[in-house]
Scaffold this active site. Structure first.
Site, PDB file in Angstrom:
ATOM      1  N   SER A  67      47.960 -53.282 -10.559  1.00  0.00           N
ATOM      2  CA  SER A  67      47.772 -51.893 -10.986  1.00  0.00           C
ATOM      3  C   SER A  67      48.634 -51.489 -12.177  1.00  0.00           C
ATOM      4  O   SER A  67      48.443 -50.405 -12.730  1.00  0.00           O
ATOM      5  CB  SER A  67      48.026 -50.934  -9.828  1.00  0.00           C
ATOM      6  OG  SER A  67      46.867 -50.829  -9.060  1.00  0.00           O
ATOM      7  N   LYS A  70      46.717 -50.573 -15.183  1.00  0.00           N
ATOM      8  CA  LYS A  70      46.064 -49.269 -15.321  1.00  0.00           C
ATOM      9  C   LYS A  70      46.708 -48.414 -16.426  1.00  0.00           C
ATOM     10  O   LYS A  70      46.071 -47.578 -17.033  1.00  0.00           O
ATOM     11  CB  LYS A  70      46.099 -48.535 -13.975  1.00  0.00           C
ATOM     12  CG  LYS A  70      45.248 -49.229 -12.921  1.00  0.00           C
ATOM     13  CD  LYS A  70      45.414 -48.642 -11.528  1.00  0.00           C
ATOM     14  CE  LYS A  70      44.541 -49.407 -10.534  1.00  0.00           C
ATOM     15  NZ  LYS A  70      44.783 -49.024  -9.134  1.00  0.00           N
ATOM     16  N   TYR A 190      37.406 -54.227 -14.295  1.00  0.00           N
ATOM     17  CA  TYR A 190      38.496 -53.795 -13.417  1.00  0.00           C
ATOM     18  C   TYR A 190      39.148 -54.985 -12.705  1.00  0.00           C
ATOM     19  O   TYR A 190      40.378 -55.125 -12.683  1.00  0.00           O
ATOM     20  CB  TYR A 190      37.981 -52.751 -12.403  1.00  0.00           C
ATOM     21  CG  TYR A 190      39.047 -52.352 -11.429  1.00  0.00           C
ATOM     22  CD1 TYR A 190      40.112 -51.540 -11.843  1.00  0.00           C
ATOM     23  CD2 TYR A 190      39.041 -52.814 -10.125  1.00  0.00           C
ATOM     24  CE1 TYR A 190      41.128 -51.204 -10.960  1.00  0.00           C
ATOM     25  CE2 TYR A 190      40.055 -52.479  -9.240  1.00  0.00           C
ATOM     26  CZ  TYR A 190      41.090 -51.681  -9.671  1.00  0.00           C
ATOM     27  OH  TYR A 190      42.100 -51.365  -8.808  1.00  0.00           O
ATOM     28  N   TYR A 242      51.734 -45.053  -6.182  1.00  0.00           N
ATOM     29  CA  TYR A 242      50.945 -44.765  -4.978  1.00  0.00           C
ATOM     30  C   TYR A 242      51.447 -43.491  -4.318  1.00  0.00           C
ATOM     31  O   TYR A 242      51.797 -42.527  -5.000  1.00  0.00           O
ATOM     32  CB  TYR A 242      50.972 -45.963  -4.006  1.00  0.00           C
ATOM     33  CG  TYR A 242      50.687 -47.278  -4.685  1.00  0.00           C
ATOM     34  CD1 TYR A 242      49.426 -47.517  -5.237  1.00  0.00           C
ATOM     35  CD2 TYR A 242      51.650 -48.272  -4.804  1.00  0.00           C
ATOM     36  CE1 TYR A 242      49.148 -48.717  -5.878  1.00  0.00           C
ATOM     37  CE2 TYR A 242      51.373 -49.476  -5.440  1.00  0.00           C
ATOM     38  CZ  TYR A 242      50.120 -49.682  -5.972  1.00  0.00           C
ATOM     39  OH  TYR A 242      49.864 -50.855  -6.610  1.00  0.00           O
ATOM     40  N   VAL A 260      50.349 -54.159  -6.746  1.00  0.00           N
ATOM     41  CA  VAL A 260      50.521 -54.877  -5.478  1.00  0.00           C
ATOM     42  C   VAL A 260      50.915 -56.347  -5.672  1.00  0.00           C
ATOM     43  O   VAL A 260      51.167 -57.052  -4.701  1.00  0.00           O
ATOM     44  CB  VAL A 260      49.285 -54.784  -4.544  1.00  0.00           C
ATOM     45  CG1 VAL A 260      49.060 -53.358  -4.088  1.00  0.00           C
ATOM     46  CG2 VAL A 260      48.052 -55.354  -5.206  1.00  0.00           C
TER      47      VAL A 260
HETATM   48  N1  GLU Z   1      43.261 -55.177  -7.534  1.00  0.00           N
HETATM   49  C1  GLU Z   1      43.888 -54.279  -6.659  1.00  0.00           C
HETATM   50  C2  GLU Z   1      42.863 -53.431  -5.990  1.00  0.00           C
HETATM   51  O1  GLU Z   1      42.120 -52.756  -6.648  1.00  0.00           O
HETATM   52  C3  GLU Z   1      44.898 -53.456  -7.398  1.00  0.00           C
HETATM   53  C4  GLU Z   1      45.707 -52.763  -6.427  1.00  0.00           C
HETATM   54  C5  GLU Z   1      47.057 -52.342  -6.925  1.00  0.00           C
HETATM   55  O2  GLU Z   1      47.817 -53.069  -7.560  1.00  0.00           O
HETATM   56  O3  GLU Z   1      47.327 -51.187  -6.632  1.00  0.00           O
HETATM   57  O4  GLU Z   1      42.748 -53.419  -4.812  1.00  0.00           O
END
Ligand code: GLU
Length: 306
Positions: A67, A70, A190, A242, A260
């Site tokens: 993430s 992002k 994504y 988060y 994550v």
């Molecule tokens: N590829 C992960 C998902 O979309 C990213 C999650 C993350 O790092 O928050 O579930």
């Protein structure tokens, strides 16, 4: 302050925290390729606005940025679309899990912010409308680090094979008219952006534009305007970790974005960008040791936006 010995500080953090490896945190298991990563790793690296670097531990080991991507995809979308980027994407903390479907339904397919999965998928959709999003993202990261950056194909496959919730989120948004492009194409972008592999040293360098009013960490040319960079930092502070963003602001007080894969990037405006990595996650999905490393860094340096 300017004479701070960052190398000694990072060495101290590494020495203090390394004995804790294996005593807490759990590697993300819902993506099989991530579940195989050894939890016994810890790295930390920073790069100051003046170009000084410091690093300790496993700072040169590539990991899945997940993430943290992002933040970079949002940067690309803001560059391409400016204010229009926000037409169908909100800017409020979600207060619910990063892959929640419930909120998306009650808010009619408009994701709360660009850092929850739905928001990042909507950003990926905007990038698909602009051209080859995967190529553009890798090109941006390569320019920011001054060296080529790659996607870990095994992780990307693993994401796609197990991305049922993300597929649901994308279909849901498509049904509400939030996505312009076909779901499979958007998800391919994504899943691949999540699977980008970078080291702490590379992430710390790449994020350098966020502590330099949007200017490229190596060349000094604009990546974002100063106002746009400020906004990305604001979103990181309020939505970047988060459901623990409040706790991060309270304990660390820096714009941060976690993934994550166990990485967390942090920005000290006008001073430096910093990346920590340790794969074991706490109950909020943030790196268990990475978070402690950031707390220690702030305690030792006194650097915080507050
Ligand atoms: N590829 C992960 C998902 O979309 C990213 C999650 C993350 O790092 O928050 O579930």
């Amino acid at each position: 302050m300017s004479g701070m010995d960052f190398q000694t500080i990072l060495d101290e953090i590494n020495t203090e925290l390394r004995p804790l490896l294996g005593t807490g945190g759990k590697v993300a298991s819902y993506i099989p390729a991530l579940a195989r990563v050894s939890p016994l790793q810890f790295g930390i690296a920073l790069r100051t606005c003046a170009g000084q670097t410091a690093q300790a531990g496993d700072s040169a080991t590539p990991f899945s940025i997940q993430s943290m991507s992002k933040m970079f995809s949002l940067t690309l979308a803001i560059r391409a679309l400016g204010e229009a980027m926000w037409d169908r994407i909100g800017r409020e903390p979600s207060g619910s899990p990063f892959n929640s479907l419930v909120q998306l339904e009650s808010e009619r397919g408009i994701p709360r912010n660009p850092f929850i999965n739905a928001g990042a998928i909507a950003v990926a959709d905007r990038l698909v409308s602009q051209g080859d999003a995967k190529v553009e993202l890798l090109a941006l990261l390569g320019r920011l680090c001054g060296e080529p950056i790659h996607i870990d194909a095994e992780v990307a496959r693993s994401e796609a094979d197990t991305g049922f919730r993300n597929t649901a989120l994308a279909n849901f948004m498509k049904g509400f008219g939030t996505l312009d492009n076909d779901v499979a194409t958007v998800l391919d972008v994504y899943f691949n952006q999540c699977a980008i592999a970078m080291s702490c040293e590379q992430v710390a360098c790449a994020a350098g534009y966020l502590c330099r009013d949007g200017r490229h960490p190596l060349a000094g040319t604009p990546v974002l305007s100063a106002a746009q960079a400020r906004r990305v930092n604001a979103l990181m502070l309020t939505c970047g970790t988060y459901d623990a963003a409040g706790e991060f602001a309270f304990r660390i007080g820096l714009p941060c974005k976690s993934g994550v894969g166990g990485g967390i990037v942090a920005v000290v405006p006008d001073r430096l960008s910093l990346c920590v990595w340790s794969p074991g996650l706490d109950g909020t999905g943030n790196s268990w040791l990475g978070r402690q490393a950031l707390e220690l860094f702030v305690a030792k340096t006194g650097l915080s936006v507050f």
